[in-house]
Design a protein around this motif. Structure first.
Motif, PDB file in Angstrom:
ATOM      1  N   UNK A  38       0.865  -1.172   0.000  1.00  0.00           N
ATOM      2  CA  UNK A  38       0.000   0.000   0.000  1.00  0.00           C
ATOM      3  C   UNK A  38       0.902   1.223   0.000  1.00  0.00           C
ATOM      4  N   UNK A  39       0.599   2.183  -0.849  1.00  0.00           N
ATOM      5  CA  UNK A  39       1.450   3.360  -0.991  1.00  0.00           C
ATOM      6  C   UNK A  39       1.577   4.118   0.340  1.00  0.00           C
ATOM      7  N   UNK A  40       2.676   4.848   0.488  1.00  0.00           N
ATOM      8  CA  UNK A  40       2.951   5.620   1.686  1.00  0.00           C
ATOM      9  C   UNK A  40       2.234   6.976   1.629  1.00  0.00           C
ATOM     10  N   UNK A  41       2.108   7.675   2.797  1.00  0.00           N
ATOM     11  CA  UNK A  41       1.487   9.007   2.792  1.00  0.00           C
ATOM     12  C   UNK A  41       2.183   9.982   1.850  1.00  0.00           C
ATOM     13  N   UNK A  42       3.506   9.829   1.657  1.00  0.00           N
ATOM     14  CA  UNK A  42       4.244  10.746   0.786  1.00  0.00           C
ATOM     15  C   UNK A  42       3.813  10.656  -0.668  1.00  0.00           C
ATOM     16  N   UNK A  43       3.046   9.611  -1.025  1.00  0.00           N
ATOM     17  CA  UNK A  43       2.604   9.465  -2.409  1.00  0.00           C
ATOM     18  C   UNK A  43       1.607  10.538  -2.813  1.00  0.00           C
ATOM     19  N   UNK A  44       1.086  11.299  -1.847  1.00  0.00           N
ATOM     20  CA  UNK A  44       0.171  12.389  -2.189  1.00  0.00           C
ATOM     21  C   UNK A  44       0.894  13.610  -2.731  1.00  0.00           C
ATOM     22  N   UNK A  45       2.213  13.636  -2.628  1.00  0.00           N
ATOM     23  CA  UNK A  45       2.966  14.765  -3.163  1.00  0.00           C
ATOM     24  C   UNK A  45       2.894  14.757  -4.688  1.00  0.00           C
ATOM     25  N   UNK A  46       2.771  15.945  -5.312  1.00  0.00           N
ATOM     26  CA  UNK A  46       2.720  16.008  -6.787  1.00  0.00           C
ATOM     27  C   UNK A  46       3.941  15.332  -7.405  1.00  0.00           C
ATOM     28  N   UNK A  47       3.689  14.534  -8.438  1.00  0.00           N
ATOM     29  CA  UNK A  47       4.768  13.826  -9.113  1.00  0.00           C
ATOM     30  C   UNK A  47       4.971  12.416  -8.598  1.00  0.00           C
ATOM     31  N   UNK A  48       4.431  12.108  -7.392  1.00  0.00           N
ATOM     32  CA  UNK A  48       4.571  10.757  -6.826  1.00  0.00           C
ATOM     33  C   UNK A  48       3.227  10.034  -6.732  1.00  0.00           C
ATOM     34  N   UNK A  49       2.211  10.641  -7.285  1.00  0.00           N
ATOM     35  CA  UNK A  49       0.845  10.153  -7.048  1.00  0.00           C
ATOM     36  C   UNK A  49       0.343   9.174  -8.098  1.00  0.00           C
ATOM     37  N   UNK A  50       1.124   8.869  -9.093  1.00  0.00           N
ATOM     38  CA  UNK A  50       0.639   8.014 -10.177  1.00  0.00           C
ATOM     39  C   UNK A  50       0.731   6.533  -9.815  1.00  0.00           C
ATOM     40  N   UNK A  51       0.217   6.160  -8.672  1.00  0.00           N
ATOM     41  CA  UNK A  51       0.220   4.756  -8.229  1.00  0.00           C
ATOM     42  C   UNK A  51      -1.187   4.400  -7.763  1.00  0.00           C
ATOM     43  N   UNK A  52      -1.534   3.123  -7.894  1.00  0.00           N
ATOM     44  CA  UNK A  52      -2.856   2.650  -7.460  1.00  0.00           C
ATOM     45  C   UNK A  52      -2.706   1.280  -6.795  1.00  0.00           C
ATOM     46  N   UNK A  53      -3.640   1.001  -5.908  1.00  0.00           N
ATOM     47  CA  UNK A  53      -3.795  -0.330  -5.332  1.00  0.00           C
ATOM     48  C   UNK A  53      -5.142  -0.863  -5.809  1.00  0.00           C
ATOM     49  N   UNK A  54      -5.132  -2.005  -6.471  1.00  0.00           N
ATOM     50  CA  UNK A  54      -6.357  -2.575  -7.035  1.00  0.00           C
ATOM     51  C   UNK A  54      -7.154  -3.304  -5.968  1.00  0.00           C
ATOM     52  N   UNK A  98       1.708  -6.499 -10.817  1.00  0.00           N
ATOM     53  CA  UNK A  98       2.464  -5.428 -10.162  1.00  0.00           C
ATOM     54  C   UNK A  98       3.421  -4.788 -11.165  1.00  0.00           C
ATOM     55  N   UNK A  99       3.396  -3.463 -11.190  1.00  0.00           N
ATOM     56  CA  UNK A  99       4.257  -2.743 -12.110  1.00  0.00           C
ATOM     57  C   UNK A  99       3.588  -2.408 -13.425  1.00  0.00           C
ATOM     58  N   UNK A 100       2.467  -3.054 -13.723  1.00  0.00           N
ATOM     59  CA  UNK A 100       1.743  -2.728 -14.945  1.00  0.00           C
ATOM     60  C   UNK A 100       0.913  -1.464 -14.735  1.00  0.00           C
ATOM     61  N   UNK A 101       0.284  -0.995 -15.798  1.00  0.00           N
ATOM     62  CA  UNK A 101      -0.419   0.284 -15.743  1.00  0.00           C
ATOM     63  C   UNK A 101      -1.908   0.103 -16.035  1.00  0.00           C
ATOM     64  N   UNK A 130       0.482   3.377 -12.192  1.00  0.00           N
ATOM     65  CA  UNK A 130       1.174   2.106 -11.979  1.00  0.00           C
ATOM     66  C   UNK A 130       0.533   1.327 -10.834  1.00  0.00           C
ATOM     67  N   UNK A 131       0.351   0.024 -11.040  1.00  0.00           N
ATOM     68  CA  UNK A 131      -0.195  -0.857 -10.010  1.00  0.00           C
ATOM     69  C   UNK A 131       0.918  -1.246  -9.048  1.00  0.00           C
ATOM     70  N   UNK A 132       0.750  -0.917  -7.757  1.00  0.00           N
ATOM     71  CA  UNK A 132       1.763  -1.253  -6.755  1.00  0.00           C
ATOM     72  C   UNK A 132       1.261  -2.292  -5.759  1.00  0.00           C
ATOM     73  N   UNK A 133      -0.018  -2.607  -5.799  1.00  0.00           N
ATOM     74  CA  UNK A 133      -0.522  -3.577  -4.844  1.00  0.00           C
ATOM     75  C   UNK A 133      -1.924  -4.038  -5.188  1.00  0.00           C
ATOM     76  N   UNK A 134      -2.336  -5.120  -4.521  1.00  0.00           N
ATOM     77  CA  UNK A 134      -3.691  -5.669  -4.642  1.00  0.00           C
ATOM     78  C   UNK A 134      -4.236  -5.828  -3.236  1.00  0.00           C
ATOM     79  N   UNK A 135      -5.382  -5.233  -2.972  1.00  0.00           N
ATOM     80  CA  UNK A 135      -5.964  -5.261  -1.642  1.00  0.00           C
ATOM     81  C   UNK A 135      -6.477  -6.666  -1.309  1.00  0.00           C
TER      82      UNK A 135
END
Length: 896
Positions: free
Chosen positions: A223-239, A255-258, A267-272
């Motif tokens: 699961x992405x970290x709180x810092x992922x809300x910063x502009x430029x780091x937000x292009x991640x998702x958890x499915x 994982x790693x696909x878009x 980018x997909x970084x995790x699956x719930x």
């Protein structure tokens, strides 16, 4: 005298198969050892030793008597325990065999008892599962009791239970000393572009430590970290687990696909984990982007995020409130506003997450839970009455067993085993019926109550159901077992099975109490369902403010990457023109908020130019809804004053608005609003018309003031298309989809419903309560009628000799009917009086939160419930009364 010396005590111990106490066994062992030692001493003395020498030699040869005695006592106690348990088990198995033979010999009676108990346990199983899943454990989260949702009340703006702005959420996340974790969550609708037609999905966007608050353990990845809300780091998702299976066929290499959302790549970084569903409709989770604009002071009024907090262990409610107040005081000092610490302006309420997620289902499920418990009590009372009456036919059997030496306990045990066997059969049937009930419950208005879709029969509910089944067996088995244990063998054998050997319903109060109790509890359910029906009828009589018939609605959401704000009016206009050209379309319009749709409303303050401020510091507030020209005509909403929007109200034209009747009443009393100017969103807007007020979210809800904008002057991210046509929706909907695709093939069309469907679904909670509660009331009425009929049938059969003598002496059948009816209806009247009292004391108060337009003591509902129960009780009494009146005196007396 102690129990040990009481001659009855050993007999009772044997009857109950209780092993002798360890002290008693040790005394027996010590006595046995002394006997052997004395014998050895006597042998040694016979060989010429003195007694002292003989005792010493015997002790030396025998060994440590205390140790041997203790070991022998342990062995003896274990042997006695195994023997007693074996005897007890064998006796229970014999009783069970007899019980099964008896049930096989009476299949009709067995079926009635099993079905009665199965229906009651099935209803309880389904409701316990729903309550556990929706109210107690809505999320598989460790320490769920420490997770709270913070609700914001702004009384002077008439906003209750609202959300926070992203900037406020960020402020809370900077206080780890106060909380174990803090996050903010908002839902958004985004277009997923993949193979096939683009479709709209729900996306959860988060700020803060979302993972810690919910103790998340993803099935795959992270699961992405709180810092992922910063502009430029937000292009991640958890499915979500479902999206992972659907979009990537459950491939671990996902994982790693878009994925493409609103024409942007993520980018997909995790699956719930499969069982985590919050928000319930979320297909994926992504960070909320904290752009510089988020932190502008004006944006602190953008209330779009739900704050969720995990409090530290041991935090009390008062401690949490203190922590909240301390941070609000810091905000007040920081922003130089009195808004945050004045509770008449701004108030924070922590709400347990389970209560927050249950929403309007909470009072419904709690009410239905109380109803199923009542049904279970009625079923147990009914079966206990049947079992007690049936015991009468077995008095000779019981008497013979007693005469042959059977004690009370074996007789009681046999009846309890029979009752438990019936309960187990009913329990198994109940579990099956409960699973069917859960399937039906899960299909109830699934789009609105997805929490009901996830209800499952788990181990905890099965354990509870098992306990209820066994308890029910004991409850309805105690009365007949107690009665059977009190049978006089002498009297029963002397009666030789005649009717005189009976329970004597006039003397046995249990049957009468059971009938009265069933009638009283049934009346509570009937009255409750009656007022719910009346409430629903009142809601259905409400005019929603528009014409729902022949109207079809759907939602559209142009991606911001392809449609800038300035381009959207042209897109909406082209879609309207394409749809208007379709055959059978009578009118078409677009709106930012379809009534009764889950599109959300933009509620914000405004000022009236030239008007004095409102007293008590209150603010003028209204919902802002952009609509296209023709909207009011399409929806059938009349214009009361002024004019409607026209195509001339373009972006370059003077800014105009239309207000509803509620806003005019609140803020322009005794005035004509047309021509007045308001300041809304920092712009001066001229009111050109007043329209009728419309229920936007639910029938029966209080009207909220509304300001309507021309859609061309106030573009909106999502828009609803409303079409009026007399053609069938099955024909019109495909044509509408094709018309939208002809404008933009990648523009998804979703949430397609007719307006009557939307209005109907707004009543889902109340309709669910009415339907299920009505079903429980009908079941209770049936059981109460059967119970009354069974008791009166037994009563009349018991008095057959008396009735025969009466008729032989000249009594006419009408007198017999009147006498039997009087006995039965007396019990019914007592039950009705008790039922009305119980409903007034408890039942009505429970239902108050679910009622609209009627009170818990609605006279019509009360009279209807009492009349229905009275007719049912009269019918249940009439059948045995007629049967008693048809008795032939000669046949009865000859049989006696």
């Amino acid at each position: 005298m102690t129990r040990r010396n009481d001659p009855r005590w050993p007999g009772l111990r044997r009857a109950l198969h209780i092993a002798p106490s360890r002290k008693g066994v040790r005394d027996d062992v010590d006595e046995e050892l002394r006997f052997h030692l004395e014998g050895r001493v006597d042998d040694l003395m016979a060989r010429g030793m003195t007694r002292a020498e003989a005792e010493a030699e015997a002790q030396r040869r025998f060994g440590d008597a205390d140790r041997i005695g203790a070991e022998l006592a342990t062995i003896d106690t274990a042997m006695h325990r195994r023997q007693r348990l074996g005897e007890q088990w064998s006796a229970i198995m014999r009783d069970l065999q007899l019980a099964l033979r008896g049930m096989a010999a009476r299949p009709g009676y067995t079926a009635v008892v099993a079905l009665t108990l199965g229906l009651a346990i099935g209803a309880n199983t389904a409701m316990y599962s729903a309550v556990r899943s929706v109210l107690l454990r809505p999320l598989p989260v460790a320490g769920l009791d420490r997770v709270m949702a913070l609700r914001v009340d702004m009384p002077k703006l008439d906003l209750l239970g609202t959300q926070m702005s992203p900037a406020e959420i960020v402020d809370w996340t900077k206080r780890p000393d106060l909380f174990e974790g803090f996050t903010g969550i908002t839902s958004a609708s985004m277009t997923l572009t993949a193979s096939g037609e683009p479709r709209r999905i729900t996306v959860a966007r988060t700020i803060g430590d979302f993972r810690t608050v919910f103790q998340l353990h993803p099935a795959l990845g992270r699961v992405y970290e709180p810092a992922a809300s910063e502009p430029g780091q937000h292009r991640v998702v958890v499915l979500s687990h479902a999206m992972w299976r659907e979009q990537f066929a459950g491939d671990p290499l996902a994982l790693g696909k878009s994925v493409i959302l609103n024409d942007s790549s993520y980018q997909v970084v995790g699956v719930m984990a499969e069982d985590f569903r919050y928000p319930r409709r979320a297909a994926l989770w992504m960070p909320y982007v904290l752009t510089p604009r988020v932190f502008e002071p004006a944006q602190r009024g953008t209330l779009i995020m739900t704050p969720i907090v995990r409090v530290k262990p041991g935090t009390t409610p008062e401690g949490l409130r203190t922590s909240l107040r301390s941070e609000l005081a810091a905000w007040e000092e920081r922003f130089a506003r009195s808004r945050y610490t004045d509770e008449s302006i701004y108030r924070l309420r922590p709400v347990p997450i389970a209560e927050f997620l249950s929403g309007e289902l909470r009072p419904v499920l709690l009410t239905l839970l109380g109803a199923v418990v009542i049904v279970l009590f009625i079923a147990c009372a009914n079966i206990a009455s049947l079992q007690l009456v049936r015991t009468t036919g077995r008095l000779r059997e019981i008497a013979v067993r007693a005469a042959l030496g059977a004690g009370r306990w074996p007789i009681v045990r046999q009846f309890l085993v029979e009752s438990l066997a019936l309960a187990v059969i009913g329990g198994l049937l109940g579990v099956a019926l409960g699973m069917i009930g859960l399937m039906l419950l899960g299909r109830w208005d699934g789009s609105s109550y997805e929490a009901l879709r996830d209800v499952r029969l788990d181990g905890a509910v099965l354990a509870l159901t098992t306990g209820i089944t066994l308890l029910a067996g004991l409850v309805f088995g105690v009365a007949p077992a107690w009665r059977a244990s009190r049978v006089s063998a002498h009297e029963a054998l002397k009666a030789n099975g005649a009717r005189g050997a009976s329970l004597g319903v006039g003397r046995h109060r249990f049957l009468q109490v059971a009938v009265v109790g069933q009638i009283a509890m049934t009346l509570v359910l009937l009255l409750g369902s009656g007022v719910m029906v009346r409430s629903l009828a009142r809601l259905l009589d409400i005019d929603p403010g528009f014409s729902a018939s022949n109207a079809i609605s759907m939602q559209l959401s142009p991606p911001s990457a392809r449609y800038a704000w300035a381009q959207r009016p042209a897109l909406y206009h082209e879609i309207i023109e394409r749809v208007r050209a379709l055959p059978g379309v009578d009118a078409v319009a677009m709106t930012a908020s379809i009534p009764f749709a889950e599109m959300g409303l933009d509620s914000s303050p405004f000022d009236v130019i030239g008007a004095a401020p409102l007293p008590d510091g209150r603010k003028r507030h209204a919902n802002a809804i952009p609509v296209s020209s023709g909207f009011f005509q399409t929806m059938g909403i009349p214009i009361l004053r002024g004019r409607a929007f026209t195509d001339a109200d373009r972006a370059d034209a003077p800014l105009v608005v239309i207000v509803d009747e509620q806003l005019a009443k609140e803020y322009f009393p005794n005035q004509n609003p047309v021509g007045q100017t308001i300041n809304h969103f920092g712009r001066g807007l001229t009111i050109v018309g007043v329209t009728r007020s419309v229920h936007q979210l639910a029938l029966g809800a209080a009207y909220k003031a509304v300001v309507y904008y021309p859609l061309s002057q106030q573009p909106f991210p999502t828009a609803g298309l409303v079409v009026r046509s007399e053609m069938s929706p099955d024909v019109m909907v495909p044509a509408l989809r094709a018309a939208v695709r002809s404008v933009d093939p990648l523009l998804p069309v979703y949430d397609v419903q007719s307006m009557p469907q939307r209005v109907e679904r707004s009543l889902g909670a109340r309709r669910l309560a009415v339907t299920v509660l009505g079903g429980f009331a009908a079941l209770a009425l049936l059981l109460a009628m059967l119970g009354t009929y069974g008791v009166l049938s037994y009563s009349t059969s018991e008095r057959a000799r008396e009735l025969g003598i009466r008729m032989a002496l000249g009594a006419n059948p009408g007198d017999v009917v009147t006498m039997v009816l009087r006995n039965g209806l007396t019990l019914a009247v007592i039950g009705i009086l008790l039922g009305v009292t119980a409903y007034a004391a408890v039942g009505g108060r429970v239902l108050e939160a679910l009622l609209y337009g009627v009170g818990p003591g609605d006279p019509l509902a009360m009279l209807a419930g009492i009349a229905l129960l009275s007719c049912g009780a009269a019918l249940a009494c009439w059948i045995p009364a007629r049967r008693a009146a048809s008795v032939d005196p000669a046949v009865t007396l000859r049989a006696e």
